[in-house]
Design an enzyme around this catalytic site. Structure first.
Site, PDB file in Angstrom:
ATOM      1  N   LYS A   1     -12.497   4.756 -35.586  1.00  0.00           N
ATOM      2  CA  LYS A   1     -11.255   4.769 -35.421  1.00  0.00           C
ATOM      3  C   LYS A   1     -10.199   5.284 -36.827  1.00  0.00           C
ATOM      4  O   LYS A   1      -9.455   5.815 -36.837  1.00  0.00           O
ATOM      5  CB  LYS A   1     -10.262   3.541 -35.251  1.00  0.00           C
ATOM      6  CG  LYS A   1     -10.849   2.945 -34.291  1.00  0.00           C
ATOM      7  CD  LYS A   1     -10.642   1.551 -33.819  1.00  0.00           C
ATOM      8  CE  LYS A   1     -11.115   0.304 -33.106  1.00  0.00           C
ATOM      9  NZ  LYS A   1     -11.209  -0.690 -32.349  1.00  0.00           N
TER      10      LYS A   1
ATOM     11  N   GLN B   1     -10.166  -6.414 -35.437  1.00  0.00           N
ATOM     12  CA  GLN B   1     -11.831  -5.832 -34.722  1.00  0.00           C
ATOM     13  C   GLN B   1     -12.191  -7.489 -34.190  1.00  0.00           C
ATOM     14  O   GLN B   1     -11.733  -8.258 -34.574  1.00  0.00           O
ATOM     15  CB  GLN B   1     -12.256  -5.401 -35.521  1.00  0.00           C
ATOM     16  CG  GLN B   1     -13.709  -4.608 -35.131  1.00  0.00           C
ATOM     17  CD  GLN B   1     -13.342  -3.871 -33.653  1.00  0.00           C
ATOM     18  OE1 GLN B   1     -12.029  -3.143 -34.487  1.00  0.00           O
ATOM     19  NE2 GLN B   1     -13.947  -3.783 -33.167  1.00  0.00           N
TER      20      GLN B   1
ATOM     21  N   ASP C   1      -3.017  -2.445 -30.757  1.00  0.00           N
ATOM     22  CA  ASP C   1      -3.859  -2.795 -29.619  1.00  0.00           C
ATOM     23  C   ASP C   1      -2.608  -2.949 -28.606  1.00  0.00           C
ATOM     24  O   ASP C   1      -3.365  -3.302 -27.085  1.00  0.00           O
ATOM     25  CB  ASP C   1      -4.937  -3.687 -30.325  1.00  0.00           C
ATOM     26  CG  ASP C   1      -5.879  -3.669 -30.494  1.00  0.00           C
ATOM     27  OD1 ASP C   1      -6.566  -2.582 -29.934  1.00  0.00           O
ATOM     28  OD2 ASP C   1      -6.471  -4.310 -31.017  1.00  0.00           O
TER      29      ASP C   1
HETATM   30  N1  LIG Z   1      -8.905  -5.449 -31.536  1.00  0.00           N
HETATM   31  C1  LIG Z   1      -9.894  -4.819 -30.959  1.00  0.00           C
HETATM   32  N2  LIG Z   1      -9.487  -3.480 -30.670  1.00  0.00           N
HETATM   33  C2  LIG Z   1     -10.333  -2.445 -29.531  1.00  0.00           C
HETATM   34  O1  LIG Z   1      -9.893  -1.703 -29.152  1.00  0.00           O
HETATM   35  C3  LIG Z   1     -11.565  -2.877 -29.913  1.00  0.00           C
HETATM   36  C4  LIG Z   1     -12.437  -4.036 -30.488  1.00  0.00           C
HETATM   37  N3  LIG Z   1     -11.335  -4.811 -30.914  1.00  0.00           N
HETATM   38  N4  LIG Z   1     -13.432  -4.590 -30.149  1.00  0.00           N
HETATM   39  C5  LIG Z   1     -14.306  -3.825 -29.357  1.00  0.00           C
HETATM   40  C6  LIG Z   1     -14.086  -3.081 -29.273  1.00  0.00           C
HETATM   41  C7  LIG Z   1     -15.204  -2.131 -28.152  1.00  0.00           C
HETATM   42  N5  LIG Z   1     -13.713  -0.469 -28.475  1.00  0.00           N
HETATM   43  C8  LIG Z   1     -15.000   0.924 -28.700  1.00  0.00           C
HETATM   44  C9  LIG Z   1     -13.922   1.664 -28.525  1.00  0.00           C
HETATM   45  C10 LIG Z   1     -14.301   2.965 -28.606  1.00  0.00           C
HETATM   46  C11 LIG Z   1     -15.250   3.121 -27.988  1.00  0.00           C
HETATM   47  C12 LIG Z   1     -16.300   4.757 -28.057  1.00  0.00           C
HETATM   48  O2  LIG Z   1     -15.662   5.552 -28.627  1.00  0.00           O
HETATM   49  N6  LIG Z   1     -16.867   4.848 -28.366  1.00  0.00           N
HETATM   50  C13 LIG Z   1     -17.409   5.887 -27.669  1.00  0.00           C
HETATM   51  C14 LIG Z   1     -19.460   6.120 -28.163  1.00  0.00           C
HETATM   52  C15 LIG Z   1     -19.646   5.070 -29.157  1.00  0.00           C
HETATM   53  C16 LIG Z   1     -21.063   4.849 -29.119  1.00  0.00           C
HETATM   54  O3  LIG Z   1     -22.380   5.620 -29.062  1.00  0.00           O
HETATM   55  O4  LIG Z   1     -21.736   3.541 -30.167  1.00  0.00           O
HETATM   56  C17 LIG Z   1     -18.273   6.678 -26.000  1.00  0.00           C
HETATM   57  O5  LIG Z   1     -17.691   5.878 -25.419  1.00  0.00           O
HETATM   58  O6  LIG Z   1     -18.424   8.101 -26.013  1.00  0.00           O
HETATM   59  C18 LIG Z   1     -16.003   2.117 -27.839  1.00  0.00           C
HETATM   60  C19 LIG Z   1     -15.544   1.065 -28.091  1.00  0.00           C
HETATM   61  C20 LIG Z   1     -13.065  -0.721 -29.027  1.00  0.00           C
HETATM   62  N7  LIG Z   1     -12.734  -2.606 -28.957  1.00  0.00           N
END
Ligand SMILES: Nc1nc(=O)c2c([nH]1)NC[C@@H]1CN(c3ccc(C(=O)N[C@@H](CCC(=O)O)C(=O)O)cc3)C=[N+]21
Length: 284
Positions: free
Chosen positions: A53, A97, A120
């Protein structure tokens, strides 16, 4: 038939390039948007997401405010940081988070946030506004799903959509977005109590799979030509991401979002959109 890829990485890049210009315009008016993150504990997954982020922020010119607390932090210590960011004028939006460590009352923390700084879209006030059809920052992952469908011209109006899952970040808000008059989809919400999941899936024009159950959606469950969005994140023994959608679905579906590279990058892009929109509201 092989499904068209709903490329979240490319779409997120396009959104970020649009935001870069909007952030520059804000800065000319003397406003620098700033995203805060509160990270508690040392879960490697959470650390990686939060780092991503801040990398995104740097790309578009949004300032970063990072707060980290040890996994042993108390409810009061986390709440003190929330109050600090509520007061900090440099922080125009922030996230806590999730998940927070065991024993912490997550909902109390969320309720303490200034709803106008909720990047969020998960503050109870903003979820309530969504139910009431009032303007509010939208939950990032459901909004990312919607943006991806629109970008690729998937017909939402009148579509039969099946949402699998009822979690707070995706499953619960997703149908609220899809059933607005501007979207006009018909939504069925499935969950672990659903008697015959396959029967529902086979009728769907669009499937949003957010169950967190590896390869739950199988090729024989999918209507040929349907759009399938893979939101689930499980990890295999090697620590690699495994989605809710079986790879064979790509041979049946009309559109499919890869995972990784689909909804994940879109979630991050929509977070930036919320931060920039909040800053623009402050200016306008
Ligand atoms: N308050 C809060 N807000 C959130 O938005 C939040 C949270 N807590 N807790 C956890 C989850 C999970 N999450 C992700 C965001 C981006 C990817 C992301 O960009 N993933 C990449 C790959 C990342 C990798 O390779 O591990 C993709 O899908 O291409 C994944 C998961 C947001 N979350």
């Amino acid at each position: 038939m092989t499904a068209q890829i709903l490329d979240g990485k490319a779409t997120a890049a396009a959104i970020k390039s649009d935001l870069t210009a909007r952030v520059a315009a804000l800065k000319e008016k003397g406003v620098t948007p700033g995203l805060g993150t509160i990270l508690v504990g040392d879960d490697p997954g959470s650390q990686k997401y939060v780092a991503g982020k801040h990398r995104d922020c740097a790309q578009v010119g949004i300032a970063s405010i990072q707060r980290e607390l040890p996994g042993t932090a108390t409810q009061e210590e986390i709440e003190a940081v929330v109050r600090e960011l509520n007061e900090d004028p440099a922080c125009t939006g922030y996230i806590v988070q999730l998940p927070l460590p065991k024993g912490i009352d997550e909902n109390r923390i969320l309720e303490l946030m200034d709803p106008d700084k909720d990047a969020d879209g998960l503050h109870p006030m903003n979820l309530g506004r969504l139910v009431l059809n009032e303007p509010a920052p939208l939950p990032c992952t459901p909004n990312g799903v919607l943006t991806l469908l629109r970008r690729y011209g998937v017909e939402i109006k009148g579509a039969e959509v099946v949402v699998v899952g009822r979690g707070v970040t995706i499953g619960r808000p997703m149908p609220l977005l899809l059933t607005r008059r501007s979207e006009n989809a018909t939504v069925t919400q499935c969950h672990t109590g659903t008697r015959d999941l396959s029967a529902h899936l086979r009728r769907a024009d669009i499937i949003v799979a957010a169950a967190g159950s590896a390869h739950l959606i199988r090729p024989e469950d999918v209507k040929p030509g349907a759009a399938v969005l893979d939101v689930g994140v499980s990890r295999n023994a090697e620590g690699r991401i495994v989605g809710d959608v079986h790879p064979g679905v790509a041979e049946v579906a009309g559109w499919i979002s890869p995972n990784p590279g689909g909804v994940g990058p879109m979630t991050r892009a929509q977070l930036l959109v919320n931060v920039v929109e909040a800053a623009e509201r402050g200016v306008g």
